[in-house]
Design an enzyme around this catalytic site. Structure first.
Site, PDB file in Angstrom:
ATOM      1  CG  ASP A 177      -4.966  15.115  38.523  1.00 13.43           C
ATOM      2  OD1 ASP A 177      -4.557  13.706  39.065  1.00 13.43           O
ATOM      3  OD2 ASP A 177      -6.039  14.924  37.991  1.00 13.43           O
ATOM      4  CD  GLU A 184     -15.460  14.845  36.209  1.00 15.77           C
ATOM      5  OE1 GLU A 184     -14.237  14.337  35.645  1.00 15.77           O
ATOM      6  OE2 GLU A 184     -15.523  15.786  36.691  1.00 15.77           O
ATOM      7  CE  LYS A 189      -8.206  12.533  39.729  1.00 18.82           C
ATOM      8  NZ  LYS A 189      -7.655  12.726  38.551  1.00 18.82           N
ATOM      9  CB  SER A 245     -14.143  11.257  34.227  1.00 14.94           C
ATOM     10  OG  SER A 245     -13.083  10.470  33.690  1.00 14.94           O
ATOM     11  CD  GLN A 281      -9.604  16.699  31.274  1.00 19.12           C
ATOM     12  OE1 GLN A 281      -9.348  16.264  30.079  1.00 19.12           O
ATOM     13  NE2 GLN A 281      -9.345  16.026  32.509  1.00 19.12           N
TER      14      GLN A 281
HETATM   15  P1  PGA Z   1     -10.048  11.480  34.973  1.00 19.36           P
HETATM   16  O1  PGA Z   1      -9.301  12.871  35.103  1.00 19.36           O
HETATM   17  O2  PGA Z   1     -10.921  11.449  33.697  1.00 19.36           O
HETATM   18  O3  PGA Z   1      -8.573  10.751  34.673  1.00 19.36           O
HETATM   19  O4  PGA Z   1     -10.756  11.128  36.094  1.00 19.36           O
HETATM   20  C1  PGA Z   1      -9.965  14.015  35.915  1.00 19.36           C
HETATM   21  C2  PGA Z   1      -8.931  14.855  35.938  1.00 19.36           C
HETATM   22  O5  PGA Z   1      -8.109  15.288  35.497  1.00 19.36           O
HETATM   23  O6  PGA Z   1      -8.936  15.690  37.291  1.00 19.36           O
HETATM   24 ZN    ZN Z   2      -6.924  16.784  36.741  1.00 23.40          ZN
END
Ligand code: PGA
Ligand code: ZN
Length: 381
Positions: free
Chosen positions: A275, A177, A300, A330, A135
């Site tokens: 995460d 992002e 987060k 994101s 990703q």
């Molecule tokens: P998110 O993920 O799109 O849920 O913010 C970003 C990530 O996996 O760090």
């Molecule tokens: Zn992540």
């Protein structure tokens, strides 16, 4: 003391609506905005539909009025984060934390003078679009001596990568992002980036975000046509770490595989970061510490819905030598709360991207904090 709470709709970096809270107190007005994830863990606190959250908050609002701002997180947790919705809850909690600290969130836990390394998303894939299953391809300017240098080096690297992709005619555009999207698959991206990283003296990291392509006991890398069992995934990631001298690997396995996280941590010499695995959740981290699943955790705040819950998890991590990586989502807003949070929690990393006003607001805040506290030195890795 809280005089009033206003809940508003704002736009995030994806041009989707999200929630903002304006908290009016007897000593000033404080704001907090909620970010929105796309590649989410099953274990995150649940967000509510914005209109529904705003409407249903009307009945809770009176419980907060005339209370001290330091009571907000307790009140939220008493009512229930899931009842309020983690999006409204985190916006309110951030605003209250700003009020409580009189806008000195950077001193909330501890006064700290060492800055975290910014982790920048340079090329994107996975659920954030692009042509890779991995990703995020991340740069970490480990040679920087100051936060000013660190912010600049990531920006230079990002710009040069963009130029080079363009000259090779493989550049497609930018993702949610602000990371580049290219025609390259996973291997080509890593080959290309590791070559660039050598030239620019930055270290590479990846967020595999493995939960999103784990199906029927296999990891399916569709762009490089690989289907891997968990054991094969372990070898595969281990080899990526070796081949590309990775410093940082996030979510190499799906969100319940504590065991494989632990095996990879044992044999590799880099940051193995959870995460989706942890979702900033105290109990999940407790389990991970016991099993030695990774050596770092993404933090987060919106994953748990209050700053109080966030700090509980951070404290547990710090006590157990788990590195903390304070992170954006994101779908971001211009709220720079996580910059302050990364400093006061003595985090080694802040993952906040490089390009776009929502990402730059965090980087600018770090530079502002450097002036405010009279220090620019970096944390020891
Ligand atoms: P998110 O993920 O799109 O849920 O913010 C970003 C990530 O996996 O760090
Ligand atoms: Zn992540």
């Amino acid at each position: 003391m809280i005089n009033d709470i206003k809940v508003i709709k704002i736009f995030n970096s994806r041009r989707e609506k999200t929630i903002g809270v304006i908290l009016k107190t007897n000593h000033g007005v404080y704001k907090g905005f909620a970010p929105s994830g796309k590649s989410k863990s099953k274990y995150e606190a649940k967000v509510k539909d914005i209109n529904f959250a705003i409407k249903s908050f009307r009945k809770f609002k009176k419980l907060f009025k005339n209370k001290d701002e330091s009571e907000v997180d307790n009140l939220i947790e008493e009512i229930g984060i899931n009842r309020i919705g983690a999006n409204l809850s985190i916006a309110l909690s951030i605003a209250a934390t700003r009020a409580k600290s009189r806008n000195k969130v950077y001193e909330l836990v501890e006064k700290n003078k060492s800055f975290p390394y910014p982790v920048g998303n340079v090329i994107g894939g996975g659920m954030h679009r692009g042509n890779t299953t991995i990703q995020e391809f991340l740069s970490i300017p480990t040679k920087s001596k100051t936060i000013q240098e660190a912010v600049l080096y990531n920006k230079i690297f990002y710009n040069e990568v963009g130029k080079e992709l363009k000259s090779k005619k493989v550049l497609i555009g930018k993702n949610d992002e602000g990371a580049w999207i290219s025609k390259y698959d996973d291997f080509k991206t890593l080959d290309f980036l590791s070559n660039m990283a050598n030239q620019f003296d930055v270290r590479l990291g990846i967020d595999i975000a493995a939960s999103h392509f784990y199906e029927k006991n296999n990891y399916n890398y569709k762009f490089i046509e690989l289907t891997l069992t968990s054991e094969k995934q372990l070898d595969f990631v281990y080899n990526l770490i070796k081949t590309y001298k990775l410093l940082y690997v996030e979510d190499p396995f799906y969100e319940n595989d504590f065991k494989s996280f632990s095996q990879l941590t044992k044999i590799s010499d880099c940051y193995i970061v959870g995460d989706d695995l942890y979702a900033t959740n105290y109990n999940r981290l407790k389990k991970g510490i016991k099993l030695k699943s990774g050596n770092a955790i993404v933090i987060k705040p919106d994953q748990v819905g209050t700053v109080h819950q966030t700090l509980k998890t951070v404290e547990l991590a710090n006590k157990n030598n788990f590195t903390t990586v304070v992170s954006h989502r994101s779908g971001e807003t211009t709220d720079s709360f996580i910059a302050d949070l990364s400093l006061t929690t003595k985090s080694k990393f802040i993952k906040c991207g490089i390009f776009g006003k929502e990402r730059e607001s965090k980087l600018k805040r770090l530079l502002e904090l450097s002036k405010l506290i009279g220090s620019n030195r970096m944390v020891k890795l």
